[in-house]
Enzyme design. Structure first.
Site, PDB file in Angstrom:
ATOM      1  N   ASP A  13       0.816  -1.221   0.000  1.00 32.94           N
ATOM      2  CA  ASP A  13       0.000   0.000   0.000  1.00 32.94           C
ATOM      3  C   ASP A  13       0.846   1.266   0.000  1.00 32.94           C
ATOM      4  O   ASP A  13       0.420   2.312   0.510  1.00 32.94           O
ATOM      5  CB  ASP A  13      -0.963   0.024   1.208  1.00 32.94           C
ATOM      6  CG  ASP A  13      -1.804  -1.230   1.307  1.00 32.94           C
ATOM      7  OD1 ASP A  13      -2.403  -1.595   0.295  1.00 32.94           O
ATOM      8  OD2 ASP A  13      -1.852  -1.829   2.391  1.00 32.94           O
ATOM      9  N   LYS A  16       2.294   2.253  -5.089  1.00 35.62           N
ATOM     10  CA  LYS A  16       3.048   1.768  -6.259  1.00 35.62           C
ATOM     11  C   LYS A  16       2.372   2.139  -7.574  1.00 35.62           C
ATOM     12  O   LYS A  16       3.052   2.476  -8.546  1.00 35.62           O
ATOM     13  CB  LYS A  16       3.216   0.248  -6.172  1.00 35.62           C
ATOM     14  CG  LYS A  16       4.193  -0.201  -5.094  1.00 35.62           C
ATOM     15  CD  LYS A  16       4.375  -1.702  -5.085  1.00 35.62           C
ATOM     16  CE  LYS A  16       3.188  -2.425  -4.519  1.00 35.62           C
ATOM     17  NZ  LYS A  16       2.915  -2.133  -3.092  1.00 35.62           N
ATOM     18  N   GLY A  40      -3.944  -4.343  -4.455  1.00 37.12           N
ATOM     19  CA  GLY A  40      -4.817  -3.308  -4.992  1.00 37.12           C
ATOM     20  C   GLY A  40      -4.018  -2.059  -5.288  1.00 37.12           C
ATOM     21  O   GLY A  40      -3.439  -1.462  -4.384  1.00 37.12           O
ATOM     22  N   HIS A  41      -3.935  -1.687  -6.558  1.00 38.76           N
ATOM     23  CA  HIS A  41      -3.166  -0.508  -6.975  1.00 38.76           C
ATOM     24  C   HIS A  41      -4.125   0.552  -7.506  1.00 38.76           C
ATOM     25  O   HIS A  41      -4.902   0.281  -8.423  1.00 38.76           O
ATOM     26  CB  HIS A  41      -2.147  -0.886  -8.053  1.00 38.76           C
ATOM     27  CG  HIS A  41      -1.099  -1.836  -7.565  1.00 38.76           C
ATOM     28  ND1 HIS A  41      -0.181  -2.426  -8.402  1.00 38.76           N
ATOM     29  CD2 HIS A  41      -0.804  -2.292  -6.325  1.00 38.76           C
ATOM     30  CE1 HIS A  41       0.635  -3.209  -7.703  1.00 38.76           C
ATOM     31  NE2 HIS A  41       0.253  -3.139  -6.446  1.00 38.76           N
ATOM     32  N   GLN A 223       2.395  -6.025  -3.280  1.00 34.39           N
ATOM     33  CA  GLN A 223       2.645  -5.953  -1.839  1.00 34.39           C
ATOM     34  C   GLN A 223       3.954  -5.187  -1.558  1.00 34.39           C
ATOM     35  O   GLN A 223       4.273  -4.243  -2.250  1.00 34.39           O
ATOM     36  CB  GLN A 223       2.644  -7.352  -1.207  1.00 34.39           C
ATOM     37  CG  GLN A 223       1.277  -8.005  -1.151  1.00 34.39           C
ATOM     38  CD  GLN A 223       0.950  -8.822  -2.381  1.00 34.39           C
ATOM     39  OE1 GLN A 223       1.810  -9.409  -3.016  1.00 34.39           O
ATOM     40  NE2 GLN A 223      -0.317  -8.875  -2.742  1.00 34.39           N
TER      41      GLN A 223
END
Length: 421
Positions: A13, A16, A40-41, A223
């Site tokens: 988180d 990225k 989740g990006h 991650q």
């Protein structure tokens, strides 16, 4: 060689997607190397939010080739939903998305086992229950199905039957869950095959050929280093190597291909789920960071635990990954804090530690230094000179303690709210 690795240095988180989105402007190919839909990006473009779980965020740039590498575990449902959203917005996936034939497939029984395992654990891991761990387990047990298998119906059916013979016993005897029918899963796989047919190839070969042609490649990890299954805070980690090792094995490239390694870090730290977090702030400052930073998981929606910047955690990531520069995100969230703490090391029973311990991290106590904060809104800053003096001091403090240059600073969610140094 023209490859740049962009990797998280904390517990994921770190922002990225925005950093990858920026560097993708100058790249030809963007590669996702490991993990699955547990990542989740988020990218904001012209006030429109895109959340990516599997497809590299570089897909938002016209003409860029985006690769899902062999190290990824692929959730069929999640990928097809993501494709639907992007195609509805006019993005050409047929031309620009490439999927490795060696990527492993997450099937419904993986999700069932993942959720059941978390339920019966006395010490919860905080898994997203997306089937990631069980799929990687099957990969190691040589029970997995790969994307390339879907093009050979007879062989696929034989492999699936072999796997289901084992999985249905596990589902029944260990978790009292109903068995899966081979016809049902075969139908899912056939639909998936029809959807991705032209996108699948040997991506290892494709990437090496591209480098030989002078193409610029961005390699993105999911991650963060502190969630790496070998180098993170085990067992509260993800199921893959979220470090440089996972980038190499998950893409098929080698060390001679890598030119730069950009480590992404927030100006503070967050963590989702269980596990040690030495600099976590459980008081008002932690709540303030969560609220100002909108710290809720893009995948799970869970509130993130928040705390102060940890130099030792970053030094550990620097050693493991060979980081050459830092991208600092969410600096704007710290505006308004009168004092800002930074952990410069740890001690146990008064003895200072020289490194991040592999076990008993819950026993360490952070050694803090305190810096003066700033009150100005910095979201419109586009140059290091535009930042308040105390914000520049904060940046210099991090650079000096890590002996690394900060080359990118994010001061807001939108792709243009950035400072390049």
């Amino acid at each position: 060689m023209n490859s740049t690795v962009i990797i998280g240095t904390q517990w994921g988180d770190e922002g990225k997607a925005k950093v990858i989105d920026y560097f993708s402007r100058e790249a030809d190919i963007i590669v996702r190397c490991q993990g699955g839909a547990n990542a989740g990006h988020t990218v904001v473009v012209n006030n429109q939010k895109f959340i990516f779980h599997l497809i590299p965020s570089g897909i938002l740039h016209k003409g860029k080739k985006c690769v899902i590498g062999n190290g990824v575990v692929l959730g069929i449902k999640e990928l097809m939903e993501e494709m639907d959203i992007l195609e509805s917005e006019g993005y050409n996936l047929k031309e620009n998305l490439i999927i490795s034939d060696a990527a492993h497939l997450i099937l419904p029984y993986h999700n069932d086992i993942d959720g059941a395992m978390e339920t019966i654990r006395s010490d919860k891991i905080g898994t997203t229950k997306r089937g990631i761990g069980p799929c990687y387990s099957d990969k190691s047990l040589r029970l997995g199905l790969r994307v390339g298998d879907i093009f050979y119906k007879d062989t696929l059916k034989k492999k699936l039957k072999n796997t289901l013979d084992i999985k249905n016993i596990q589902l029944d005897r260990l978790f009292s869950m109903p068995p899966y029918n081979i016809k049902e899963i075969m139908k899912t796989l056939e639909n998936f095959r029809d959807r991705v047919d032209d996108m699948v190839t040997n991506t290892q070969y494709y990437l090496h050929q591209s480098l030989e042609k002078g193409k610029k490649i961005i390699l993105e990890g999911a991650q963060g280093n502190a969630l790496d299954i070998d180098h993170g805070t085990y067992p509260y980690v993800t199921s893959s190597n979220a470090s440089i090792g996972g980038v190499l094995t998950g893409s098929g490239l080698n060390t001679s291909c890598i030119k730069n390694v950009i480590g992404i870090t927030k100006a503070y730290i967050t963590r989702v789920g269980e596990g040690p977090f030495p600099t976590e702030d459980k008081g008002e400052d932690g709540k303030r960071l969560r609220e100002r930073g909108a710290e809720f998981g893009a995948t799970t929606g869970r509130p993130r635990r928040c705390g102060w910047f940890d130099v030792e955690l970053l030094k550990h990531a620097k050693r493991i990954n060979g980081i050459t520069s830092i991208a600092l995100t969410k600096l704007d969230v710290l505006s308004g804090f009168e004092k800002i703490k930074i952990a410069v090391g740890y001690h146990i029973n008064g003895k200072r530690l020289a490194f991040l311990p592999s076990t008993n991290l819950t026993d360490v106590e952070p050694i803090y230094e305190e810096l003066d904060g700033w009150s100005e809104d910095i979201s419109d800053c586009r140059s290091i000179k535009d930042l308040p003096n105390n914000a520049r001091k904060y940046i210099s403090f991090i650079e000096n303690n890590l002996d690394l240059k900060i080359s990118f600073i994010s001061v807001g969610a939108d792709r243009d709210q950035s400072i390049i140094i």
